[in-house]
Motif scaffolding. Structure first.
Motif, mmCIF file in Angstrom:
data_model
loop_
_atom_site.group_PDB
_atom_site.id
_atom_site.type_symbol
_atom_site.label_atom_id
_atom_site.label_comp_id
_atom_site.label_asym_id
_atom_site.label_seq_id
_atom_site.Cartn_x
_atom_site.Cartn_y
_atom_site.Cartn_z
ATOM 1 N N PHE A 48 0.832 -1.208 0.000
ATOM 2 C CA PHE A 48 0.000 0.000 0.000
ATOM 3 C C PHE A 48 0.866 1.257 0.000
ATOM 4 C CE2 PHE A 48 -1.908 3.345 2.653
ATOM 5 C CZ PHE A 48 -3.015 3.659 1.875
ATOM 6 N N VAL A 49 1.873 1.300 0.857
ATOM 7 C CA VAL A 49 2.758 2.473 0.926
ATOM 8 C C VAL A 49 3.467 2.669 -0.406
ATOM 9 C CG1 VAL A 49 4.868 3.393 1.999
ATOM 10 C CG2 VAL A 49 3.046 2.446 3.442
ATOM 11 N N GLY A 50 3.925 1.583 -1.015
ATOM 12 C CA GLY A 50 4.562 1.675 -2.330
ATOM 13 C C GLY A 50 3.636 2.268 -3.372
ATOM 14 N N GLN A 51 2.370 1.860 -3.346
ATOM 15 C CA GLN A 51 1.390 2.421 -4.284
ATOM 16 C C GLN A 51 1.145 3.899 -3.996
ATOM 17 O OE1 GLN A 51 -1.903 -0.370 -3.737
ATOM 18 N NE2 GLN A 51 -1.557 -1.108 -5.820
ATOM 19 N N LEU A 52 1.042 4.259 -2.724
ATOM 20 C CA LEU A 52 0.819 5.664 -2.364
ATOM 21 C C LEU A 52 1.950 6.552 -2.871
ATOM 22 C CD1 LEU A 52 -0.447 5.978 1.329
ATOM 23 C CD2 LEU A 52 -1.676 6.546 -0.765
ATOM 24 N N LYS A 53 3.170 6.087 -2.690
ATOM 25 C CA LYS A 53 4.328 6.897 -3.063
ATOM 26 C C LYS A 53 4.389 7.187 -4.559
ATOM 27 C CE LYS A 53 7.913 4.821 -1.505
ATOM 28 N NZ LYS A 53 9.038 4.141 -0.865
ATOM 29 N N GLY A 121 0.501 20.552 2.432
ATOM 30 C CA GLY A 121 0.261 19.343 1.661
ATOM 31 C C GLY A 121 1.289 18.261 1.910
ATOM 32 N N ASP A 122 2.418 18.605 2.537
ATOM 33 C CA ASP A 122 3.398 17.584 2.907
ATOM 34 C C ASP A 122 2.821 16.704 4.008
ATOM 35 O OD1 ASP A 122 5.199 18.730 1.171
ATOM 36 O OD2 ASP A 122 6.568 19.470 2.721
ATOM 37 N N VAL A 123 3.108 15.426 3.938
ATOM 38 C CA VAL A 123 2.761 14.475 4.984
ATOM 39 C C VAL A 123 4.006 13.631 5.243
ATOM 40 C CG1 VAL A 123 1.325 12.505 5.660
ATOM 41 C CG2 VAL A 123 0.328 14.355 4.283
ATOM 42 N N ILE A 124 4.524 13.704 6.475
ATOM 43 C CA ILE A 124 5.653 12.866 6.853
ATOM 44 C C ILE A 124 5.103 11.469 7.138
ATOM 45 C CG2 ILE A 124 7.509 12.481 8.522
ATOM 46 C CD1 ILE A 124 7.875 15.052 6.894
ATOM 47 N N LEU A 125 5.613 10.478 6.444
ATOM 48 C CA LEU A 125 5.168 9.098 6.595
ATOM 49 C C LEU A 125 6.315 8.280 7.178
ATOM 50 C CD1 LEU A 125 2.978 6.929 6.030
ATOM 51 C CD2 LEU A 125 4.037 6.640 3.774
ATOM 52 N N LEU A 126 6.144 7.790 8.404
ATOM 53 C CA LEU A 126 7.169 6.977 9.053
ATOM 54 C C LEU A 126 6.826 5.508 8.890
ATOM 55 C CD1 LEU A 126 7.761 8.938 12.386
ATOM 56 C CD2 LEU A 126 8.964 9.164 10.200
#
Length: 185
Positions: A48-53, A121-126
């Motif tokens: 999912f994270v890969g698709q989001l990026k 609009g930036d979102v830090i994703l850990l």
């Protein structure tokens, strides 16, 4: 925790909402959100994270930090990566962990994550929270991040539970107090 795919779809929608991006509805708290999931779902979450990026249609800009990759990069910068296996073999894992905790802390992680300017609009994703354990504990990192990242939302992909007060990694380890975040979907 509900159906993972439905929760991930809801998360995708949430991170694009203006209220999420502006931190509205959080009672003047910092904009830190935790997405908890079962550790068995790690590969689905990574996918999912890969698709989001790579999703060009998002109304936000994801800035992902894989904490384990950051840890390895910090060790590389310090020139200690190649020594780690020998230290563990010769002195034991507890000694190694003590040495790493003394050398690599929240400050080193934050230094690697710093960028400017932060844009609306930036979102830090850990990500990589489970992989970096026990070298870094996310509650300590989040506490330190509040100063430098107070103007952008932080979203933690967390393989465990958060009850609004305690983070419990893998739903097994001793929980750590952290009360400044909010659960998402």
């Amino acid at each position: 925790m509900g159906n993972l795919n439905e929760r991930l779809d809801s998360l995708r929608a949430l991170i694009q909402e203006p209220d999420f991006l502006d931190g509205k509805g959080l009672s003047n708290e910092v904009n830190i959100r935790i997405f908890c999931y079962d550790e068995a779902d790690e590969m689905a979450v990574r996918h999912f994270v890969g698709q989001l990026k790579t999703d060009q249609s998002l109304n936000c800009h994801l800035v992902e930090y894989d904490l384990y990759k950051l840890f390895l990069s910090i060790c590389d910068d310090m020139g200690i990566t190649e020594e780690i296996p020998d230290v563990e073999e010769n002195d034991g894992p507890e000694y190694l962990l003590d040495q790493l905790h003394g050398s690599v802390g929240e400050g080193e992680f934050i230094e690697k994550m710093m960028y400017s300017p932060h844009e609306r609009g930036d979102v830090i994703l850990l990500t990589g929270v489970g992989d970096v354990f026990p070298f870094m504990r996310v509650h300590a990192l989040l506490e330190s991040m509040q100063v430098d990242f107070s103007d952008v939302p932080i979203l933690v992909m967390y393989p465990g539970e958060f009850d609004g007060r305690h983070l419990k990694l893998f739903d097994r380890l001793k929980p750590n107090d952290y009360y400044r975040a909010f659960n998402v979907v």
